[in-house]
Enzyme design. Structure first.
Site, PDB file in Angstrom:
ATOM      1  N   ASP A 214      50.277   9.823  72.172  1.00 35.67           N
ATOM      2  CA  ASP A 214      49.076   9.378  72.861  1.00 35.67           C
ATOM      3  C   ASP A 214      47.868   9.452  71.929  1.00 35.67           C
ATOM      4  OD1 ASP A 214      47.788   8.666  75.464  1.00 35.67           O
ATOM      5  OD2 ASP A 214      46.788  10.595  75.183  1.00 35.67           O
ATOM      6  N   GLU A 263      64.812  16.751  60.577  1.00 32.97           N
ATOM      7  CA  GLU A 263      65.720  17.889  60.700  1.00 32.97           C
ATOM      8  C   GLU A 263      66.931  17.538  61.578  1.00 32.97           C
ATOM      9  OE1 GLU A 263      62.137  21.262  60.576  1.00 32.97           O
ATOM     10  OE2 GLU A 263      63.417  21.045  62.358  1.00 32.97           O
TER      11      GLU A 263
END
Length: 573
Positions: A214, A263
């Site tokens: 956002d 990751e």
């Protein structure tokens, strides 16, 4: 840049799944109510997974579902690592994630990093701790102006109207770019940065495949004294050095986020909501070293007009090629008037939508809409959008051809943008965003058109939805359109399933012979053609197998089929 789609790679392995995905935005409080309290919830979403699978989408984008006072529709977040009890539990979230994945649908969630809510534990600590405390350093507090600090530190205006600074009991003021219930976080603070990395891992570990960020352009700020005035801010270029918007240093944050995304196998994805000054500035958010993709809202603010559509597509594909990202295409979302209504109104020409520095915010009038023309154009624009290379973002209910709901009594409106404007300002662009957030109609009848259980007491004992649904929802419900030849829902289903088989390399070629006057045509790899008639008269069809049309073809007196006005067709040649 040309990359081949990898539809043959199993869910969970394909690192490039997002490049040409169809993502369906769910505004959770208005999608499906599983408990009968008038508010949509995770149980409701779980119950509708078969519908989403049948629709043919690739991913769901879930708007905020976090604990919130709903000062801004859930974008005032109390706790970034929990679920609002009115919407469900973390266990429900896990079940929803598993159900979507089992149906071959990935999950993207909204993350709101510019501000927390004023009920967040950090902000409550800041209020209690007082001036000069470490707790206040997580936010942006300043002493006031004036002889006794009685005036705001600067004359800035919030995005929802009114001052952008609010005074607390001990006399200091805090900055809120949006509502006063949404204090801006201080992204210079290492604890803020680290906590959001924890949040990204928290949801990624629970099956989230990506994040919609956002107001991604607003995080970092340069607030050295003296603060500039509003007039001075307006004159400053948004070139990476502006004190408040789209600063170059924000990309240090997203580089750290990218390291977290990587990751995981496959890497988590992200898309930036970044209202910035140019495509070149937007491209920085789509960097593979950063978020990887950024919304382009250009079609969303364009008239139904071929020259604008062609220019927008050409510019954005060129920009995507430079960044190595893929483009995004959007016609409706939770912040704007539904495109079926926009296209039924006179041309935009800067009049019917208000574009601020952060986003477009608009409301719809009760009259003056050619509803039939609006839906016809919306269907044509959707088929055009779905034929483009890149990812397409759909907003819940557009597959039903829903119009904006204008007939909401003032007392029932929820958008802070409505309540923080004066009656004199409430023209077309002053009604706020409630009209596109009305709960969906699933059935022809019932207290909430199937949004919630028919036998539930619901809000105020009436079984109602949290925003009023109009009577005309009956004919636009899923029940009314399901299996109905020619319905908007069936057109979406047909097009989305076709798209999966047709998508190839991420490029297109304009067909210059067919593209003329009010006609726009392009071919995609594999030899299929998208042809859109933007005009008000039918045109001839080229040779080829017609795969899908936005409205039925017409025949002339001599027999050959023609493409009607405001219609798109896909053909295999």
């Amino acid at each position: 840049m040309s990359l081949t789609a990898r539809a043959d790679v199993p869910l969970g392995i394909d690192a490039d799944w997002w490049r040409q995905a169809v993502v369906y935005q769910i505004y959770p409080r208005s999608f499906a109510d599983g408990t009968g309290d008038g508010i949509g919830d995770l149980r409701g979403i779980i119950s509708r997974v078969p519908y989403l699978q049948q629709l043919g989408i690739d991913a769901v984008w879930l708007s905020p579902f976090y604990p919130s006072a709903l000062a801004d529709g859930g974008y005032d977040v109390d706790d970034y690592r929990d679920v609002d009890p009115r919407i469900g539990t973390l266990e429900d979230f896990g079940e929803m994630s598993r159900a979507l994945h089992a149906a071959g649908i990935r999950l993207i969630v909204d993350i709101v990093p510019n501000h927390s809510s004023n009920r967040h534990v950090w902000f409550q600590e800041a209020l209690a701790a007082g001036r000069g405390s470490a707790a206040r350093e997580r936010y942006i507090f300043r002493e006031g102006a004036g002889e006794n600090g009685e005036l705001p530190p600067a004359d800035w205006t919030s995005a929802f109207g009114g001052p952008a600074w609010t005074q607390v009991e001990d006399g200091q003021w805090y900055l809120h770019t949006f509502a006063r219930e949404q204090p801006d976080l201080n992204w210079d603070h290492p604890e803020v940065r680290e906590d959001f990395l924890t949040t990204l891992r928290f949801w990624s570990d629970r099956g989230v495949d990506g994040f919609r960020v956002d107001v991604a352009q607003c995080l970092t700020k340069d607030l050295r004294e003296p603060l500039p005035t509003s007039a001075q801010l307006a004159e400053m270029p948004q070139d990476g050095t502006h004190p408040l918007v789209d600063r170059d240093d924000v990309h240090e944050i997203y580089a750290a986020w990218r390291r977290v995304f990587d990751e995981y196998t496959p890497p988590r994805t992200a898309v930036a909501e970044a209202w910035v000054s140019s495509p070149a500035r937007r491209a920085k958010y789509a960097s593979p070293q950063g978020l990887g993709q950024a919304f382009n809202f250009d079609l969303l603010v364009a008239d139904f007009e071929p020259h604008a559509f062609r220019r927008i597509v050409t510019e954005n594909l060129a920009q995507s090629a430079q960044t190595g990202s893929s483009s995004t295409w959007v016609l409706s979302n939770h912040d704007v008037v539904r495109h079926a209504t926009r296209y039924g109104l006179p041309p935009l020409e800067g009049r019917t939508v208000k574009q601020g520095a952060e986003w477009i915010m608009a409301g719809a009038p009760a009259a003056g809409i050619d509803r039939e023309l609006g839906v016809r154009r919306a269907r044509a624009a959707t088929l055009f959008e779905l034929a483009l290379p890149g990812s397409a973002y759909l907003y819940q209910g557009e597959e039903l051809g829903l119009h904006e709901v204008a007939e909401i009594p003032d007392a029932q409106r929820q958008d802070p943008a409505f309540w923080r404007t004066t009656a004199a300002d409430r023209s077309f662009d002053g009604l706020g965003r409630d009209g596109c957030r009305v709960p969906l109609p699933w059935a022809r009848s019932g207290a909430s058109f199937g949004f919630g259980p028919d036998d539930a007491a619901g809000v105020d004992g009436k079984g109602s939805a949290h925003l009023p649904q109009p009577a005309w929802f009956a004919d636009s419900s899923v029940e009314a359109e399901d299996g109905t030849p020619g319905s908007t829902l069936e057109m979406y289903r047909t097009a989305l399933h076709l798209r999966r088989t047709l998508q190839g390399a991420e490029d297109l070629a304009w067909d210059e012979e067919l593209s003329r006057d009010q006609v726009l045509a392009f071919t995609r790899p594999g030899g299929w053609l998208c042809l859109t008639n933007f005009g008000d008269a039918p045109i001839g069809l080229p040779d080829g197998e017609v795969l899908v049309t936005s409205t039925p073809l017409e025949t002339t007196a001599t027999g050959p089929a023609v493409l009607p006005a405001a219609t798109t067709a896909w053909l295999r040649r």
